[in-house]
Write an enzyme that holds these catalytic residues in place. Structure first.
Site, mmCIF file in Angstrom:
data_model
loop_
_atom_site.group_PDB
_atom_site.id
_atom_site.type_symbol
_atom_site.label_atom_id
_atom_site.label_comp_id
_atom_site.label_asym_id
_atom_site.label_seq_id
_atom_site.Cartn_x
_atom_site.Cartn_y
_atom_site.Cartn_z
ATOM 1 N N CYS A 206 0.847 -1.193 0.000
ATOM 2 C CA CYS A 206 0.000 0.000 0.000
ATOM 3 C C CYS A 206 0.882 1.243 0.000
ATOM 4 O O CYS A 206 1.779 1.382 0.853
ATOM 5 C CB CYS A 206 -0.895 -0.010 1.233
ATOM 6 S SG CYS A 206 -1.862 1.509 1.439
ATOM 7 N N CYS A 209 0.301 3.171 3.638
ATOM 8 C CA CYS A 209 0.749 2.647 4.937
ATOM 9 C C CYS A 209 1.729 1.484 4.827
ATOM 10 O O CYS A 209 2.158 0.951 5.860
ATOM 11 C CB CYS A 209 -0.463 2.231 5.769
ATOM 12 S SG CYS A 209 -1.310 0.755 5.128
ATOM 13 N N CYS A 228 -6.606 -1.981 0.627
ATOM 14 C CA CYS A 228 -5.758 -2.145 1.808
ATOM 15 C C CYS A 228 -6.655 -2.329 3.033
ATOM 16 O O CYS A 228 -7.408 -1.403 3.393
ATOM 17 C CB CYS A 228 -4.857 -0.923 1.993
ATOM 18 S SG CYS A 228 -3.836 -1.029 3.496
ATOM 19 N N CYS A 231 -5.636 0.596 5.951
ATOM 20 C CA CYS A 231 -5.907 2.045 5.934
ATOM 21 C C CYS A 231 -7.042 2.446 4.999
ATOM 22 O O CYS A 231 -7.438 3.622 4.985
ATOM 23 C CB CYS A 231 -4.640 2.815 5.542
ATOM 24 S SG CYS A 231 -4.186 2.670 3.798
ATOM 25 N N ASP A 356 20.687 -6.631 -18.840
ATOM 26 C CA ASP A 356 20.594 -7.624 -17.767
ATOM 27 C C ASP A 356 19.591 -8.711 -18.161
ATOM 28 O O ASP A 356 18.409 -8.434 -18.362
ATOM 29 C CB ASP A 356 20.142 -6.926 -16.491
ATOM 30 C CG ASP A 356 20.069 -7.847 -15.291
ATOM 31 O OD1 ASP A 356 20.341 -9.052 -15.441
ATOM 32 O OD2 ASP A 356 19.723 -7.359 -14.203
#
Length: 449
Positions: A206, A209, A228, A231, A356
Site C-alpha cells: 500500500c 501505509c 488495503c 488504511c 541484464d
C-alpha cells in the site's frame, strides 16, 4: 518555421526518403540527423497536432495500433509510429514522414518510451496520456517500478491540463496525487472475494501505509480490484469497465466492456487490457461503442506482437517478450492452444532489450514441461543463458536444439515436427529474425533503424 528548423527538416526528410526507398528502413536515423541540426525540432513539428501519448512497460505498441484503428472511425487524419520506434529520434522521424493535413487539426497517437515522455512534453503539451502498466523491466535502464513511474510523471508534470487515461487495476497509478483530470479503466467481471497476489509480486505494498494489499479480484501480477485492509486505500472508481470475459484462445479474445460485446484477433488477458485502453481513448474522443467494435475486428496483428508468418509449411507466431510478467502471460496464452506446437526462444541483451538477462529466471518456464511440446530451439546472442534456463526448467536434452545463428534457426524451423511454431524473442532478436525472414522471401521487408 525558423531557418534552422527548415534546414533540419529538409535534411531529415531527405535521409528518410533515401533510407526508406533504397534500404527499406529509416525509423530513427532521420530523427537523429534532424535533432543534431535542431534539438528543439519537436516544438515545430508537433505544433499542428493534438497529441495522445501512450506509455507504460508492456502493451504500448498494440494499444497504439488499436487506438489508431478506433480513432480512424471518426478522425481521418492520424499520425502514428507503427513500428514501435518510441524514443525521441523515432518520434521525430514519425513527424518528418507526416503528410501536411489539408484541413482541420490532425491527431498524433504516439507510443512513447517511459524515459522519453519528458522529451516529448518539453516541446508538446499532449491532449491525453494513456498509462498501460508498470512492471519490472530493463533494470539497467529504469531501476525499480517506482523509478520508472517517476520518469513518466516528470514528463506529465509539464502538461498538467492533459487528461490521464490510466489502468485502474494497477495500484501504482493511484499512488500519487496529480493535478490532471484522470479517467480509469479496468476489469469488473467477478464477484468480490479476498485474496493476495503471489509473494514475489512487485508493487503490492500500500503506498499509504506499506501494508500488503489485498484483492477482491485479481487478473495477473499486481493488477486487479485491490484494497488495503489496514488504511482503506483502494482501487479508484472505474470510468470504463470490462463487465464480462468470454472465450480466450491464442488467436482471439471475446469480452464485454460497459455491457457492449467486443472481439479482438489476438490472445492473452494482457492484450484485453490493451483493447480496454483503446476503448477508453475512443470513448474519451467521442467514438461510439459500435464503431469501436468494428475497429477491433478490422485491426490486423501488429509487427512483432503475435505476428503470424508462413515459413514453408509452418505457421510461425512471433511474440515479443522482455520481462517476467509479460513472459508469464505469453506462456499462459500459448498453453491454451489446442494444437501441438514447437517452441523457440531467442534471447539478446542489447540496449533496446535490456542488458541484464537475469529476468528470465523470474519467468515461469517450468509450465512448458507440462505441455506436449515435441521440440524446443534456443538461440540468439545470449543463447547460453536461455538454453541453461530451459534445462533447469526441465526441458529434456533430446528434445532441445541449441542454435545460436538465427539464419540457421529459420532453417531449423522448416524441419520441426509440428505445423504450429511459437517464437518468443527479445526486441533486437525479433528485428534480426525478421530481416532474415525478409532476405529469404518469407515476408516482404524488415524494419530498419
Amino acid at each position: 518555421m525558423s531557418f534552422r528548423s527548415g534546414v533540419a527538416t529538409f535534411a531529415g526528410k531527405s535521409s528518410y526518403w533515401f533510407l526508406h526507398t533504397f534500404l527499406h528502413g529509416g525509423s530513427s536515423l532521420p530523427g537523429k540527423i534532424t535533432l543534431k541540426l535542431d534539438p528543439n525540432i519537436l516544438r515545430t513539428l508537433g505544433a499542428k497536432y493534438d497529441v495522445i501519448v501512450i506509455t507504460g512497460t508492456n502493451g504500448k505498441t498494440l494499444t497504439t495500433a488499436l487506438t489508431v484503428s478506433v480513432l480512424h472511425e471518426k478522425y481521418p487524419a492520424i499520425l502514428t509510429n507503427p513500428t514501435g520506434s518510441n524514443m525521441e529520434q523515432g518520434i521525430v522521424t514519425t513527424f518528418l514522414n507526416a503528410k501536411n493535413p489539408k484541413t482541420g487539426r490532425p491527431l498524433a497517437v504516439l507510443e512513447v518510451d517511459e524515459a522519453n515522455v519528458i522529451k516529448v512534453t518539453h516541446y508538446i503539451e499532449p491532449k491525453a496520456f494513456v498509462f498501460t502498466n508498470i512492471f519490472r523491466d530493463q533494470m539497467d535502464r529504469y531501476g525499480e517500478i517506482y523509478t520508472t513511474y517517476q520518469k513518466i510523471l516528470d514528463g506529465v508534470a509539464l502538461a498538467p491540463k492533459a487528461t490521464i487515461i490510466a489502468n485502474g487495476d494497477s495500484p501504482i497509478f493511484n499512488s500519487k496525487e496529480l493535478p490532471n483530470p484522470i479517467q480509469y479503466y479496468g476489469f469488473d467481471n467477478e464477484p468480490d472475494t479476498d485474496m493476495k497476489a503471489k509473494p514475489n509480486t512487485d508493487g503490492v505494498l500500500c503506498p499509504v501505509c506499506q501494508h500488503i494489499l489485498h484483492y477482491h479480484s485479481l487478473t495477473y501480477s499486481n493488477q486487479g480490484k485491490y484494497f488495503c485492509p489496514n488504511c482503506g486505500f483502494a482501487r479508484p472508481e472505474l470510468t470504463y469497465r470490462l463487465t464480462a470475459l468470454g472465450e480466450q484462445t491464442p488467436t482471439s479474445s471475446h469480452f464485454d466492456v460497459d455491457g457492449h460485446p467486443f472481439t479482438i484477433q489476438v490472445g492473452g488477458t494482457y492484450n484485453i487490457y490493451n483493447a480496454l485502453a483503446a476503448y477508453a481513448v475512443g470513448r474519451f474522443m467521442g467514438v461510439a461503442p459500435e464503431q469501436i467494435a468494428h475497429a477491433f475486428t478490422a485491426n490486423e496483428r501488429v509487427f512483432g506482437r503475435q505476428e503470424v508468418i508462413n515459413v514453408g509449411d509452418k505457421r510461425v507466431t512471433i511474440i515479443l517478450v522482455k520481462n517476467p510478467v509479460g513472459l508469464d502471460q505469453v506462456l499462459h496464452m500459448i498453453g491454451t492452444d489446442k494444437e501441438q506446437f514447437s517452441f523457440v526462444a531467442l534471447l539478446n541483451a542489447n540496449y533496446a532489450d535490456g542488458i541484464d538477462t537475469s529476468w528470465i529466471w523470474d519467468g515461469d518456464f517450468e509450465q512448458l514441461t507440462a505441455l506436449d511440446i515435441p521440440t524446443f530451439i534456443t538461440g540468439g546472442e545470449r543463447y547460453k543463458d536461455i538454453t541453461f534456463r530451459l534445462k533447469v526448467a526441465g526441458v529434456p536434452d533430446d528434445q532441445h536444439i541449441v542454435e545460436p545463428d538465427l539464419e540457421k534457426v529459420v532453417d531449423r524451423i522448416t524441419d520441426l515436427p509440428t505445423e504450429r511454431v511459437y517464437v518468443l524473442a527479445t526486441y533486437t532478436a525479433m528485428l534480426q529474425l525478421r530481416k532474415i525472414l525478409a532476405t529469404k522471401g518469407y515476408i516482404k521487408e524488415g524494419f530498419g533503424a
